[in-house]
Design an enzyme around this catalytic site. Structure first.
Site, PDB file in Angstrom:
ATOM      1  N   ARG A  16       0.826  -1.211   0.000  1.00  0.00           N
ATOM      2  CA  ARG A  16       0.000   0.000   0.000  1.00  0.00           C
ATOM      3  C   ARG A  16       0.861   1.263   0.000  1.00  0.00           C
ATOM      4  O   ARG A  16       0.567   2.216  -0.717  1.00  0.00           O
ATOM      5  CB  ARG A  16      -0.929  -0.008   1.208  1.00  0.00           C
ATOM      6  CG  ARG A  16      -2.029  -1.029   1.103  1.00  0.00           C
ATOM      7  CD  ARG A  16      -2.895  -1.026   2.326  1.00  0.00           C
ATOM      8  NE  ARG A  16      -3.905  -2.075   2.231  1.00  0.00           N
ATOM      9  CZ  ARG A  16      -4.545  -2.572   3.271  1.00  0.00           C
ATOM     10  NH1 ARG A  16      -4.305  -2.110   4.488  1.00  0.00           N
ATOM     11  NH2 ARG A  16      -5.434  -3.526   3.105  1.00  0.00           N
ATOM     12  N   ARG A  89      20.200  -8.265   8.279  1.00  0.00           N
ATOM     13  CA  ARG A  89      19.662  -9.600   8.478  1.00  0.00           C
ATOM     14  C   ARG A  89      20.719 -10.613   8.899  1.00  0.00           C
ATOM     15  O   ARG A  89      20.382 -11.692   9.375  1.00  0.00           O
ATOM     16  CB  ARG A  89      18.989 -10.092   7.205  1.00  0.00           C
ATOM     17  CG  ARG A  89      19.950 -10.528   6.126  1.00  0.00           C
ATOM     18  CD  ARG A  89      19.267 -10.777   4.796  1.00  0.00           C
ATOM     19  NE  ARG A  89      20.104 -11.484   3.865  1.00  0.00           N
ATOM     20  CZ  ARG A  89      21.126 -10.989   3.179  1.00  0.00           C
ATOM     21  NH1 ARG A  89      21.462  -9.723   3.357  1.00  0.00           N
ATOM     22  NH2 ARG A  89      21.817 -11.723   2.346  1.00  0.00           N
TER      23      ARG A  89
END
Length: 118
Positions: A16, A89
């Site tokens: 979005r 990560r």
């Protein structure tokens, strides 16, 4: 399951925010990182669940539960780090991989003890 739902919701929010309609998986770099983090976590979840189940049944529930909670925490940190920057990560990735190997060891030890020593 709550972790997987959280990761999926983060992908929806990123879609979005950057106006990327499904089924597209490319676009803004932050969306791509969030999408890859979610996909990576989802790919390892079946392995984690199977190892958790076997180790919990055949080794020890408490030790297995502690490893499982640590694994979930490291995967959350992995997701959060990857969503911000791909380099973020690495630490949690190594920690979660190590915990999976610990669960493999616990599962194997439990299975060997169960089937070889009556």
């Amino acid at each position: 399951v709550l972790f997987l739902a959280y990761f999926a919701m983060q992908v929806i929010y990123a879609r979005r925010k950057y106006k990327i309609s499904p089924p597209a998986t490319t676009g803004h770099p932050e969306f791509e990182q969030t999408f890859r983090a979610q996909a990576n976590c989802s790919e390892y979840f079946p392995i984690f669940i199977c190892l958790l189940w076997v180790a919990g049944i055949f080794f020890h529930q408490g030790v297995t539960a502690a490893c499982g909670l640590l694994y979930l925490y490291t995967r959350l940190k992995y997701f959060q780090g990857y969503a911000v920057a791909a380099q973020g990560r690495l630490g949690p990735l190594y920690a979660s991989a190590w915990l999976l190997w610990v669960l493999v060891g616990l599962a194997l030890a439990g299975l060997l003890a169960h089937f070889l020593w009556p």
